[in-house]
Design an enzyme around this catalytic site. Sequence first.
Site, PDB file in Angstrom:
ATOM      1  N   ASP A 227       0.723  -1.054  -0.028  1.00  0.00           N
ATOM      2  CA  ASP A 227      -0.081   0.034  -0.003  1.00  0.00           C
ATOM      3  C   ASP A 227       0.759   1.265  -0.179  1.00  0.00           C
ATOM      4  OD1 ASP A 227      -1.966   1.579  -0.120  1.00  0.00           O
ATOM      5  OD2 ASP A 227      -3.172   1.001   1.598  1.00  0.00           O
TER       6      ASP A 227
HETATM    7  C1  BGC Z   1      -5.084   3.471   0.120  1.00  0.00           C
HETATM    8  C2  BGC Z   1      -5.205   2.479  -1.032  1.00  0.00           C
HETATM    9  C3  BGC Z   1      -4.601   3.338  -2.553  1.00  0.00           C
HETATM   10  C4  BGC Z   1      -3.302   3.850  -2.457  1.00  0.00           C
HETATM   11  C5  BGC Z   1      -3.406   4.671  -3.451  1.00  0.00           C
HETATM   12  C6  BGC Z   1      -3.836   4.319  -0.107  1.00  0.00           C
HETATM   13  O1  BGC Z   1      -3.698   5.149   0.969  1.00  0.00           O
HETATM   14  O2  BGC Z   1      -5.080   2.843   1.332  1.00  0.00           O
HETATM   15  O3  BGC Z   1      -6.263   1.852  -1.210  1.00  0.00           O
HETATM   16  O4  BGC Z   1      -4.999   2.216  -3.485  1.00  0.00           O
HETATM   17  O5  BGC Z   1      -3.399   4.974  -1.290  1.00  0.00           O
HETATM   18  O6  BGC Z   1      -4.112   5.829  -3.548  1.00  0.00           O
END
Ligand code: BGC
Length: 737
Positions: A227
């Site tokens: 993530d």
């Molecule tokens: C979120 C993800 C997301 C990623 C990119 C993260 O903070 O938890 O779900 O895909 O950011 O935006």
Amino acid sequence: MSDTADALLARLDREEKIRLLTGRDAWHVPGVERLGLPPVTLTDGPHGVRLSRTLDLRETEPATVFPVAAVMGATFDPDLIEQVGEAIGREARRLGVAVLLGPGINGKRSPLAGRNFEYYSEDPLVSGRLAAAFVRGVQAQGVGACLKHFVANEQETRRFVIDTRVDVRALQEIYLRPFALAIREARPWMVMAAYNQVNGEPCWASPWLLETVLRRQLGFEGVVVSDWGAVRDKVAAHRAGLDLEMPGPNPEGEAALRAALERGELDEAEIDARVRRVLELLLRARAAAEAASPEVDFEAHHALARTVAERGMVLLEDAQGMLPLAPGRRLLIVGRGAERLRFQGGGSSQMNPSRTPELLAALRERAAIDFEPGHDPDDPERDRELRARAIAKALDADAVVLCLTGGALDDAEGVDRKHLFLPADQRALATALCAAQPRTVAVLFTGSAVDLQGLRPGALLWAGLPGQAGGEALARVLFGEAEPGGRLAESWPRCLAHTPAHGFFPGDREKVEYREGVFVGYRHYDSKALPVAYPFGHGLGYTRFDYRDGSYEAATRRVTLTVQNIGARAGDTVVQVYVHARAPYRPKPEHWLAGFARVHLAPGESRRVTVTLAEDAFAHYDEALGRFAVEAGDHELRIGASSRDIRLRLPVTVESTDPVRPRPGWRDTVEEWLADARTAAAMREALELLGCDARSPAYSCVLGFHVDMLLDRFAPGFGVDAETIAAARARLTATQA
Ligand code: BGC
């Protein structure tokens, strides 16, 4: 194009390999230009394509905003969600996106969780089936899908560091199962490792989660991406099994990786395995980019978004039969939410719609309407004035449609709700309006359950966060051009104190304990027989259905029944089949969903409907055996229209050779020996010999003795002679063969 990942890998030097393990920037995986591999784009997800060309995330490419996953969940319709995946996949391909960061398939242990709107259901079978369908649709367009967030990421509070303490059974049965189903059925290109820790190990650096569970148990073959910003120790992450760190760049991390390789602390072969998977991704993306880009019909996608919104809207109640609204009535629309539709949630899933959502315009096309904002959250005086005006007009109207939304930070990534209530100004408005005008339809634009504190509008409709076509969908539903086809994929509790994780959500700073174990959602409410506001699977629609003549064929796991539409309108029902275990060895929920089918019937029409139960319908995760297992014994299949509206019951005897119920042994109690058919007779005889059968005053204590204590300590202590004890022991020993 005969390149293979292995051939390409052999041509890379160490520096090139290291470079492939980190994003080039926020949204790109670096390619290897000299080998003809261009960089590829990853972007959010999961309700449409959110591609930004600049650093300003508000400036994203217009794309179709579909209803949020919570609404998709309420459709219980994998075929429809596969079409959504296809549409999003086409838009992604057109914009040159290689991987869409979705679907989100975390669980819902508390309705407070800020991102519940981004997840399908509290039930793992519903989540897993819909996720598989979505992934199939996206990937059929040559775009990868990414399951997120792996795993046990059920809250926003301290999400980057929180340690989720969860027992293995709950992890397997509730939180991993959607991943397991989607991986097995749809082979996603990517899985995103979550920020949080699970039982003391960060998800992005856990060899147990990434290798033992994800690769070996679940058979995942694609890329594991972190993530965004999760990785705090790059060497540990890649050693544990992470393939790709996002976002980049991360020169310090790369230097640490280089040093670890040079010192031999990290095996080159391990790094090769990670690089090979990134190369496979680059090859897949290149192949897709070389094929012709698909045509995108935005009109058709908008129409599809509308269908999903209609099929996901849930009519929670309508005691007076207010809906659908009769045409030609004087209609008053109240609530700022009607003017500025809350059609999506906040955070990384937030997009720029290809068409502005319109509710009032859609209503005006169908009726003469009047509109009143009715409330003002920022100015108490104006709030009172607006409320009084709305009520005065409501008295003159034939019916009122009241649009209600959550607070400014509800349904948003990054923050959990603190309570389940509507904002105070809207609550006051709703209470006064419903008292003044009983013919009020309240429409809730929320991503999750709310506590209406006893408010009883004439009719209550949950629209969810219905996407860019949500306004038209609602207008069509209100006037009966479509029915509200949704069924709750999430239980609505009476109050926060009844919720499964109450007291243990969001945890105490560094950790959150999932003390409810597998008793999540209706598994909790139904096991405890708690009253709920609206149960899992509930939804009224505009017609009624009769379920009859159910039967079950064990060999094919098929439930068959006759479903008849006994109302005057065409409509859909979602047949739900739950399993109940009569006397399980391990505690089990009262019942759990094992299969479902959405059925459309014309008025009066009846049809034989088949619901095939999930392969693991009767299984539980057995911690003693360290695997999923089936316990033989009596079960009941419960066929219904919600978890609380069971219409048919079928007894089923499940056969299994899994040794779930171990034969009682010397360290088990007399009571356990008596309860087991394999040892009961011998124990009765032994007790008779020892003179402590049911008539003896010490019998209740004897029941609790471990059998070795009984023979070695208590019997001699109470003066039973050695010969008699030996005879009793011999009788018991015979059962242990
Ligand atoms: C979120 C993800 C997301 C990623 C990119 C993260 O903070 O938890 O779900 O895909 O950011 O935006």
